[in-house]
Design an enzyme around this catalytic site. Structure first.
Site, PDB file in Angstrom:
ATOM      1  N   HIS A   9     -58.700   4.455  11.282  1.00  0.00           N
ATOM      2  CA  HIS A   9     -58.654   4.055   9.883  1.00  0.00           C
ATOM      3  C   HIS A   9     -58.874   5.245   8.952  1.00  0.00           C
ATOM      4  O   HIS A   9     -58.823   5.105   7.732  1.00  0.00           O
ATOM      5  CB  HIS A   9     -59.727   2.980   9.646  1.00  0.00           C
ATOM      6  CG  HIS A   9     -59.591   2.231   8.373  1.00  0.00           C
ATOM      7  ND1 HIS A   9     -60.513   2.328   7.352  1.00  0.00           N
ATOM      8  CD2 HIS A   9     -58.639   1.370   7.924  1.00  0.00           C
ATOM      9  CE1 HIS A   9     -60.156   1.558   6.346  1.00  0.00           C
ATOM     10  NE2 HIS A   9     -59.013   0.971   6.665  1.00  0.00           N
TER      11      HIS A   9
ATOM     12  N   ARG B 142     -67.174  -4.569  -3.812  1.00  0.00           N
ATOM     13  CA  ARG B 142     -66.115  -5.413  -4.347  1.00  0.00           C
ATOM     14  C   ARG B 142     -66.090  -6.794  -3.711  1.00  0.00           C
ATOM     15  O   ARG B 142     -65.979  -7.805  -4.375  1.00  0.00           O
ATOM     16  CB  ARG B 142     -64.758  -4.746  -4.132  1.00  0.00           C
ATOM     17  CG  ARG B 142     -63.580  -5.542  -4.704  1.00  0.00           C
ATOM     18  CD  ARG B 142     -62.254  -5.065  -4.142  1.00  0.00           C
ATOM     19  NE  ARG B 142     -62.041  -5.537  -2.793  1.00  0.00           N
ATOM     20  CZ  ARG B 142     -61.298  -4.905  -1.885  1.00  0.00           C
ATOM     21  NH1 ARG B 142     -60.739  -3.769  -2.178  1.00  0.00           N
ATOM     22  NH2 ARG B 142     -61.137  -5.406  -0.672  1.00  0.00           N
TER      23      ARG B 142
ATOM     24  N   HIS C 262     -61.105   0.002  -4.385  1.00  0.00           N
ATOM     25  CA  HIS C 262     -60.913   0.295  -2.967  1.00  0.00           C
ATOM     26  C   HIS C 262     -61.634   1.561  -2.520  1.00  0.00           C
ATOM     27  O   HIS C 262     -61.799   1.798  -1.324  1.00  0.00           O
ATOM     28  CB  HIS C 262     -59.409   0.416  -2.682  1.00  0.00           C
ATOM     29  CG  HIS C 262     -59.050   0.440  -1.238  1.00  0.00           C
ATOM     30  ND1 HIS C 262     -58.652   1.580  -0.580  1.00  0.00           N
ATOM     31  CD2 HIS C 262     -59.029  -0.551  -0.301  1.00  0.00           C
ATOM     32  CE1 HIS C 262     -58.391   1.298   0.686  1.00  0.00           C
ATOM     33  NE2 HIS C 262     -58.615   0.017   0.890  1.00  0.00           N
TER      34      HIS C 262
ATOM     35  N   TYR D 236     -54.477   0.203  -6.452  1.00  0.00           N
ATOM     36  CA  TYR D 236     -55.774   0.350  -5.794  1.00  0.00           C
ATOM     37  C   TYR D 236     -56.505   1.546  -6.391  1.00  0.00           C
ATOM     38  O   TYR D 236     -55.902   2.599  -6.607  1.00  0.00           O
ATOM     39  CB  TYR D 236     -55.607   0.627  -4.294  1.00  0.00           C
ATOM     40  CG  TYR D 236     -55.186  -0.532  -3.433  1.00  0.00           C
ATOM     41  CD1 TYR D 236     -54.474  -1.607  -3.939  1.00  0.00           C
ATOM     42  CD2 TYR D 236     -55.486  -0.552  -2.082  1.00  0.00           C
ATOM     43  CE1 TYR D 236     -54.078  -2.666  -3.138  1.00  0.00           C
ATOM     44  CE2 TYR D 236     -55.097  -1.609  -1.262  1.00  0.00           C
ATOM     45  CZ  TYR D 236     -54.390  -2.656  -1.804  1.00  0.00           C
ATOM     46  OH  TYR D 236     -53.986  -3.690  -0.999  1.00  0.00           O
TER      47      TYR D 236
ATOM     48  N   ASN E  62     -54.984 -14.169  -0.430  1.00  0.00           N
ATOM     49  CA  ASN E  62     -56.279 -13.905   0.207  1.00  0.00           C
ATOM     50  C   ASN E  62     -56.717 -15.077   1.081  1.00  0.00           C
ATOM     51  O   ASN E  62     -57.183 -14.888   2.214  1.00  0.00           O
ATOM     52  CB  ASN E  62     -57.347 -13.661  -0.865  1.00  0.00           C
ATOM     53  CG  ASN E  62     -57.192 -12.328  -1.573  1.00  0.00           C
ATOM     54  OD1 ASN E  62     -56.443 -11.462  -1.135  1.00  0.00           O
ATOM     55  ND2 ASN E  62     -57.912 -12.162  -2.665  1.00  0.00           N
TER      56      ASN E  62
ATOM     57  N   ARG F 259     -53.511  -4.561  10.758  1.00  0.00           N
ATOM     58  CA  ARG F 259     -53.171  -5.987  10.700  1.00  0.00           C
ATOM     59  C   ARG F 259     -52.149  -6.290   9.608  1.00  0.00           C
ATOM     60  O   ARG F 259     -52.309  -5.883   8.457  1.00  0.00           O
ATOM     61  CB  ARG F 259     -54.430  -6.814  10.480  1.00  0.00           C
ATOM     62  CG  ARG F 259     -54.182  -8.317  10.532  1.00  0.00           C
ATOM     63  CD  ARG F 259     -55.482  -9.070  10.364  1.00  0.00           C
ATOM     64  NE  ARG F 259     -56.296  -8.979  11.570  1.00  0.00           N
ATOM     65  CZ  ARG F 259     -57.636  -8.984  11.552  1.00  0.00           C
ATOM     66  NH1 ARG F 259     -58.278  -9.031  10.417  1.00  0.00           N
ATOM     67  NH2 ARG F 259     -58.299  -8.934  12.688  1.00  0.00           N
TER      68      ARG F 259
ATOM     69  N   ARG G 247     -51.365   2.272   6.610  1.00  0.00           N
ATOM     70  CA  ARG G 247     -50.404   1.400   5.917  1.00  0.00           C
ATOM     71  C   ARG G 247     -49.555   2.297   5.018  1.00  0.00           C
ATOM     72  O   ARG G 247     -50.086   3.011   4.175  1.00  0.00           O
ATOM     73  CB  ARG G 247     -51.118   0.351   5.060  1.00  0.00           C
ATOM     74  CG  ARG G 247     -52.050  -0.569   5.828  1.00  0.00           C
ATOM     75  CD  ARG G 247     -52.566  -1.683   4.924  1.00  0.00           C
ATOM     76  NE  ARG G 247     -53.708  -2.372   5.488  1.00  0.00           N
ATOM     77  CZ  ARG G 247     -53.637  -3.346   6.393  1.00  0.00           C
ATOM     78  NH1 ARG G 247     -52.450  -3.727   6.846  1.00  0.00           N
ATOM     79  NH2 ARG G 247     -54.733  -3.932   6.836  1.00  0.00           N
TER      80      ARG G 247
END
Length: 695
Positions: free
Chosen positions: A427, A553, A581, A460, A45, A397, A367
C-alpha cells in the site's frame, strides 16, 4: 479500577456514523447537485459496507465466533445494531432525496416516472425503449424448465408476476434483467430524467407477449464480494486472482433492496430462491441504485446548481519551465493535493521516461486511472530500454481488473512487474528515479499519502513529497529490493516500513510525548483509527496530561473524554467538498516532529501491509504541514466533534466561520495570482507565509 472496554467504540457502528456524516452534507447550504452527489457517495459507501463488512460479520456468526473486536460486541449483536441503525436512517435518506428532488423541480430539473410524463415525452421514451432498451435487456422466464438465474453482485432487475392472456388462472413469475450498459435514468429531454425500470414496466407486455402484467417490482441484490486467495498454493497468482474475480460475482447474498408496496407474492417467490434473512430486505420509497445519481449531477446544462470548479494550481518551483530534476535538486518540494496540481507527479515520470540520463524508474501502483498517463510514460521508458520496475498491487479491492490490465501492458512493454508480496498488500506510495550524472548515480524520490491517480487527486486531499536527499535514496532502494527479491533484513533506517517498523515507531513517539506529561503534544490526521495497541498508548499519554488532537475522517474506535482514560483526547472528522485522505503526524518532542504516511492506524495497515512512513526534515515543509493541521483543528464549518456518547456533533462556530477547504483553495489562488503578476520568488514566499497566518 477503570474498565478499559469503555475506551473502545465498535468499528462497524463507527463506520455507519461516518456515512451518516456524509449523508448530513445534504443539510448544508450547498448547491442542489452537490447534495445529489453526496446521496450517490452515501449509497456507494453502503454498498461496499454490505459487500465486505456485513458479509464478514455473517461469516463470523456462522463460524460461531462470539467476540470479534476490542469492544467485545458479538457478530450477532453487531448485525442487530447495524440493521436497526440503517432502518432508522432509511427515513432520513428518503427525506433528503425527496427534498432535493423538489428543490430541483423548482429549478426546472425533473426526475419523473414514466406515468408522470407528458404524451410527447412518453412517446420519446417508447421510441428509446424499442431502439435502445429492448435489444439489450434480458427477459427471464422462471419455471420447471427455466431455473432461477444467477444474479451478479449489485445487479438490478424488474421482477414480474404474469397471467396467461388465454388462461388468466395460470400465473407465471419472471424477471427482466437490466444490464449495466444501460443508463440508470433515461434522459427524456434536456431537463427530464426517467428511472429506466418505470419504462420497462410499461412495456412488459411487449417483452412477454401473450401475457398480462399483474404486478412488478424493481429489486437489487448485494453479494459477499470479499476475495479469499490462498497465495501460498498459487503457482500463477494472476490466474488465481482472475478466478477469484469470477467467484466474487457468485458470493452469498447479503442484502435485497426492493420497492415499498412490492407484491408480497413476488417477494416470496424471489426469496424462496435467494433465501435472504428477512431483516436484510430493505424497502424503499425512492429509486434504487442511488449511486447512479452522478448521471444527473453531471448535467452541464445545470452547472449553476453545482459548486464552481476549482482548478488545482502548479506553483513554483514547478511549472516555471525548469527541469523537474533541477527543481528537486535545489530543495525538497511539498504539494498539498488537490489544492496543488498532481501534474508535477506526472511530469516527473514523463521527463524521466525521455531523459537519456535516466537508467532506472521504480514505482508502486495501487489504484491508477483507467487511462493513466503515468503508466503510458512507464511503457515508453521500458520500450526505450530503461530499467523499469513496477509493483502493481493486484489485490487492491475493486481495482483488481484494472490493475491486471495494466500489469499485462507493462509486462508486454518489457517492464519488470511485481504482482505483490505473499500474505501482504503493498500500500506504500513511492517512486524512485535513478540518473547517471557524470560518474555518479543521482536518486530522485516521490513519496505520497495517496495513489498515483490523476482523477482521484482532484477530489482527495493528499500530500506529495519530492526529494533527492541521500538519506532517502538508500532506504528506497532497499524497499524496492525487498519487493522484488528475498530479503530477511526488512528494516529501513530513515523511512519506517510496516509490518515491522511503523507501529513500533508510532508507539515509541507516543511514549516520548507521555514522558513530557502536560508539555507533550500530539496531532495526528488519518482516515481511520482502529489499532488497540495504539489506542491504549494514546490513553496512557492522555492520563499523563498529553494534549492529543486527532483528525480521523472515518472509522474511529477510540472514545474520547472518558474519565481517567481519554480526558485529554479530542477527536474530529472533516467531511466536505474533498475526501480527506492524507496521513500527517506531529509529535512535539520527536526529531523530526512531522511525518507523512501511506498507513492508517489500523491493524491491517500496521501489521498486514507494506506501508511507508516518511519523516519531513525541511523546517519550511514542517511548518507548512503543521499550519495545515492547525487550520483543520480550527475548522468550524466542515468539522464534527466525536463525543463520549459515540455521537458526532457539529463543531461549534463562533462569529468567524472557518472552512478549511475554502481557505486552502483561496490560499492557493492568491499565491498563483501573485506569482503570475510578480516573478520575484522572494515576494511570493513572503505572501505565502503572511497569508497562512492571516487565514
Amino acid at each position: 479500577m477503570m474498565d478499559i472496554k469503555n475506551l473502545y467504540i465498535n468499528r462497524e457502528l463507527s463506520w455507519l456514523r461516518f456515512n451518516t456524516r456524509v449523508l448530513s452534507q445534504c443539510e448544508r447550504d450547498i448547491p442542489l447537485l452537490e447534495k445529489l452527489k453526496f446521496l450517490a457517495i452515501y449509497s456507494t459507501n453502503l454498498d461496499e459496507f454490505y459487500m465486505i463488512r456485513i458479509a464478514g460479520l455473517k461469516q463470523l456468526f456462522a463460524a460461531g465466533v462470539t467476540i470479534s473486536g476490542s469492544d467485545e460486541m458479538s457478530p450477532l449483536d453487531q448485525l442487530k445494531a447495524i440493521r436497526k441503525y440503517l432502518q432508522n436512517e432509511k427515513i432520513t435518506l428518503e427525506n433528503h432525496y425527496k427534498n432535493i428532488k423538489q428543490g430541483l423541480e423548482k429549478e426546472g430539473l425533473f426526475i419523473k416516472n414514466y406515468d408522470e410524463l407528458s404524451g410527447a415525452l412518453k412517446q420519446k421514451c417508447d421510441e428509446y425503449f424499442f431502439s435502445n432498451i429492448m435489444p439489450v435487456i434480458v427477459p427471464i422466464a422462471i419455471d420447471a424448465t427455466h431455473p432461477f438465474p444467477h444474479l451478479n453482485n449489485l445487479s438490478f432487475s424488474l421482477a414480474v408476476k404474469l397471467a396467461d392472456a388465454s388462461h388468466p388462472e395460470i400465473l407465471k413469475y419472471g424477471m427482466v434483467r437490466i444490464p449495466r450498459v444501460l443508463p440508470r435514468f433515461t434522459q427524456a429531454s434536456e431537463n427530464v430524467y426517467v428511472p429506466i425500470e418505470t419504462i420497462v414496466h410499461r412495456h412488459v407486455s411487449e417483452i412477454f407477449p401473450g401475457y398480462k402484467l399483474l404486478s412488478s417490482c424493481a429489486f437489487r441484490v448485494t453479494r459477499n464480494a470479499d476475495i479469499v486467495i490462498e497465495e501460498e498454493e498459487a503457482d500463477d497468482f494472476m490466474m488465481i486472482l482472475e478466478q477469484g474475480l469470477k467467484l466474487r460475482r457468485k458470493g452469498a447474498f447479503v442484502r435485497l433492496q426492493t420497492q415499498d408496496g412490492a407484491d408480497p407474492e413476488i417477494l416470496e417467490f424471489l426469496n424462496t430462491q435467494m433465501k435472504i434473512f428477512h431483516k436484510d430486505i430493505y424497502y424503499s420509497s425512492i429509486p434504487l441504485t442511488l449511486s447512479s445519481l452522478w448521471q444527473i449531477a453531471s448535467n452541464k446544462d445545470f452547472s449553476h446548481l453545482s459548486l464552481a470548479p476549482y482548478a488545482p494550481k502548479t506553483l513554483p518551483p514547478f511549472g516555471t519551465g525548469i527541469s523537474m530534476f533541477d527543481a528537486i535538486d535545489k530543495q525538497d518540494v511539498l504539494l498539498l493535493h488537490p489544492y496543488e496540481s498532481f501534474d508535477p507527479v506526472v511530469a516527473l515520470i514523463k521527463e524521466a521516461s525521455k531523459d537519456p540520463k535516466v537508467v532506472s524508474i521504480r514505482m508502486t501502483l495501487y489504484r491508477v486511472d483507467k487511462t493513466s498517463p503515468i503508466i503510458q510514460a512507464l511503457i515508453d521508458a521500458a520500450s526505450e530500454g530503461k530499467q523499469v520496475t513496477v509493483m502493481v498491487e493486484l489485490k487492491a479491492r475493486f481495482d483488481e481488473e484494472n490493475n491486471l490490465h495494466w500489469a499485462k501492458a507493462l509486462e508486454d512493454a518489457g517492464a519488470h512487474v511485481i504482482y505483490g508480496i505473499t500474505g501482504f498488500k503493498v500500500h506504500a506510495k513511492v517512486s524512485q528515479i535513478i540518473r547517471q550524472v557524470g560518474d555518479k548515480l543521482k536518486f530522485y524520490m516521490h513519496f505520497g499519502t495517496g495513489n498515483y491517480n490523476g482523477s482521484s487527486a482532484k477530489i482527495y486531499t493528499d500530500v506529495s513529497l519530492f526529494t533527492s536527499k541521500e538519506e532517502f535514496a538508500s532506504d528506497t532502494t532497499t524497499f524496492f529490493h525487498i519487493l522484488s527479491g528475498y530479503n530477511k533484513n526488512r528494516r529501513l533506517n530513515t523511512l519506517s516500513m510496516s509490518p515491522f517498523q511503523i507501529k513500533e515507531r508510532i508507539i515509541s513517539m507516543i511514549k516520548t510525548e507521555a514522558s513530557h506529561g502536560q508539555n507533550g503534544r500530539i496531532i495526528a490526521k488519518m482516515n481511520a483509527l482502529v489499532d488497540s495497541d495504539v489506542i491504549n498508548e494514546l490513553s496512557k499519554a492522555s492520563a499523563k496530561g498529553v494534549k492529543i488532537d486527532l483528525i480521523v475522517r472515518g472509522v474511529c474506535c477510540l472514545r474520547p473524554g472518558v474519565a481517567g482514560l481519554s480526558e485529554n483526547i479530542r477527536i474530529r472528522s472533516i467531511i466536505g467538498k474533498y475526501l480527506e485522505h492524507a496521513r500527517v503526524l506531529y509529535f512535539k518532542h520527536s526529531d523530526p516532529k512531522i511525518y507523512i504516511s501511506s498507513a492508517d492506524w489500523m491493524p491491517r495497515n500496521l501489521e498486514r501491509r507494506l506501508e511507508l512512513m516518511t519523516p519531513i526534515y525541511d523546517n519550511r515543509l514542517q511548518d507548512r504541514l503543521l499550519e495545515m493541521l492547525e487550520l483543520q483543528l480550527s475548522d468550524n464549518d466542515l468539522a464534527f466533534e466525536l463525543c463520549v456518547n459515540d455521537e458526532y456533533k457539529k463543531a461549534s462556530a463562533n462569529e468567524k466561520l472557518i472552512n478549511s477547504h475554502d481557505i486552502l483553495e483561496n490560499y492557493m489562488n492568491k499565491i498563483y495570482n501573485s506569482v503570475k503578476k510578480d516573478t520575484d520568488k522572494a515576494k511570493a514566499d513572503l505572501l505565502v507565509k503572511k497569508f497562512i497566518k492571516e487565514s
